[in-house]
Design an enzyme around this catalytic site. Sequence first.
Site, PDB file in Angstrom:
ATOM      1  CD  GLU A  18      16.734  43.086  32.685  1.00  0.00           C
ATOM      2  OE1 GLU A  18      15.496  42.984  32.844  1.00  0.00           O
ATOM      3  OE2 GLU A  18      17.573  42.846  33.583  1.00  0.00           O
ATOM      4  CD1 TRP A  50      17.530  54.442  37.195  1.00  0.00           C
ATOM      5  CD2 TRP A  50      17.559  55.231  35.107  1.00  0.00           C
ATOM      6  NE1 TRP A  50      17.629  55.813  37.264  1.00  0.00           N
ATOM      7  CE2 TRP A  50      17.641  56.329  35.994  1.00  0.00           C
ATOM      8  CE3 TRP A  50      17.543  55.493  33.730  1.00  0.00           C
ATOM      9  CZ2 TRP A  50      17.717  57.648  35.561  1.00  0.00           C
ATOM     10  CZ3 TRP A  50      17.616  56.812  33.310  1.00  0.00           C
ATOM     11  CH2 TRP A  50      17.705  57.870  34.204  1.00  0.00           C
ATOM     12  N   GLY A 109      13.531  50.635  42.879  1.00  0.00           N
ATOM     13  CA  GLY A 109      14.975  50.795  42.899  1.00  0.00           C
ATOM     14  C   GLY A 109      15.556  50.422  44.238  1.00  0.00           C
TER      15      GLY A 109
END
Length: 609
Positions: A18, A50, A109
């Site tokens: 990642e 993101w 998120g």
Amino acid sequence: MKLVEKLEQTQGPFYTFEFFPPRTDQGFSNLLLRISRLADLNPLAINITWGAGGSTKDRTLELASLTQRDYGIETVMHLTCTNMVQGSVDDALRAAKEIGIQNILALRGDPPRGEEYWIPTDPRFTHALDLISYIRSSPEFSDAFSLGVAAYPDGHTDSSYTEDEEIEHLKAKINNGADFIVTQLFYDTENFLRWLQKIRSRGITVPVIPGIMPLQTYASFLRLTKLCGTHIPDSIRADLEPIKHDDQKVKDYGIYLAVNMIQRLVDEGGLRGFHFCTLNLEKSVQRILEILGWTSRHAKIQNKLIAESLGPAEQPVTTNPDLIVTPASATSSATNGLVSHIPNEGDTGKGEVNYAATWDEFPNGRFGDVNSPAFGSQDLWGGFNRITPTGSHPNTLEDITTLSLRFLSGEITSYPFSPIPLSNESQLILPHLLRLARQGWWPVGSQPAIDGWRSDNDTVGWGPAGGYVYQKPFVEFFASKKIVEKLEEVIGKVKGIVDFLAGNNAGELRTSVQESERNAVTWGVFPGQEIIQSTIIEQESFLTWKDEVFSIWTDWASQFAPNSQERRVLEDTRDTRWLVNVTHHDFRDPDALWRFLFDEIGLDDPNLT
């Protein structure tokens, strides 16, 4: 190829890496070079994070496009759905599809700030389940992606749900079309195995890929585990206690801890794939895979060259007989004060080929080297709230001052601008910090002057033993425009002795530091090594942090009802205060900075409010 299909075809162990998009152009370029090296390790896929609210959309898509098309590595693009402008989720999915991305890690998120007042920017999405359901029901996207979701073996730090309730939510995401699970980082292997068995018993049969994050420094370990709500076993705490001031030993311990965890998860959990949260670093991951024997011959040769550059091994350091730790003598750092002292990954002047073997790999703090791939925030999927609960309702500036003083005095252990308690180093200058706060100039970063203290000093030491460390004093605080103007006037007359940077939420910058200047404010001298400059203050790093600081004011204000007194006070403060950094270049005089601020600038003068 879709990741779920690739998993079905893969024999033996596999791993994914990642990365997050760096905030600077040079960091982005250097990350591409780093990824190209790590690609030689043949990862099954690469994940690109993101930013919260789509803040890194362009860089995420650019990086994902390069890894998918240019390097031919299967890429999983993370996508958060809350606090996104309406239509931006569709735009992101369409752009991912156009560049050949076939895998999405669907995430909620940023959590709501002050949930009772929170209104989704795009009303279709309040949870990751909404994103999963939307993609699977969309004629345009339903068959375009393999979908992954996150899971939290230690529990979600922002959730009040019980473990059973969280598992039901996870199961709902699977039932609505998710193909695989990637877990949040963890260090309690025993608990993970229990959790894995529990979700399997609940009928969740999709592949589970554990998230592994090698320790880099003790301070970053504490910060990230606190933010993520990660449980730390007592045995690990005991292992780290005697080595916590030697970051190279901590880093090497982290390598062998990860190896130990992975071996146990393979043997007892039947797992064969792992997700490495690299923090845009490379050496720890390379060494872990080499020790496991999972790398190709080419990668082993490359890793051997890197390992040889680290120096001779020391004696094992661990209280756990099952965990062998062999620290190497290499550069390291520590986090002290209100900022991170972390070696940079700067240009050695010997060419890119040499970078892989000589760049330090400790994660950069906000005043690290902006050229490093690891420069910038690592928000770990945007899955935690930066604003820590304070129980405070700031109706006046005096209320904010009280909160700052409570934090500095240790009455509370975190507040919006620091998720961790004040460090021991800051105790050396605490009277000055308290004096600033009482005047309403709330400090958010600082370090004292240090003239050649031993590198193993418990308070300010960093790096390997046998060295000496130095610090120029600096302080960072919120100030009025009048103070900024006074600093500009006075420092203009004493150029070379004191420097300052000041920025506001409107994007204005006032400074005595030229754009090309790099001011090393922390450095160390160690046996058999060049001088290491671990903390660098320059315009670009300051501006990056400045933007984050003012977004914290916005997040804090959003916890309160629109038009409330609390929100008005916080938003007005955000729009009228300046973030100021003042550095004094005399590192031999512990009081030089404070005489300058209080005697020459007159920070006690009520006319400067």
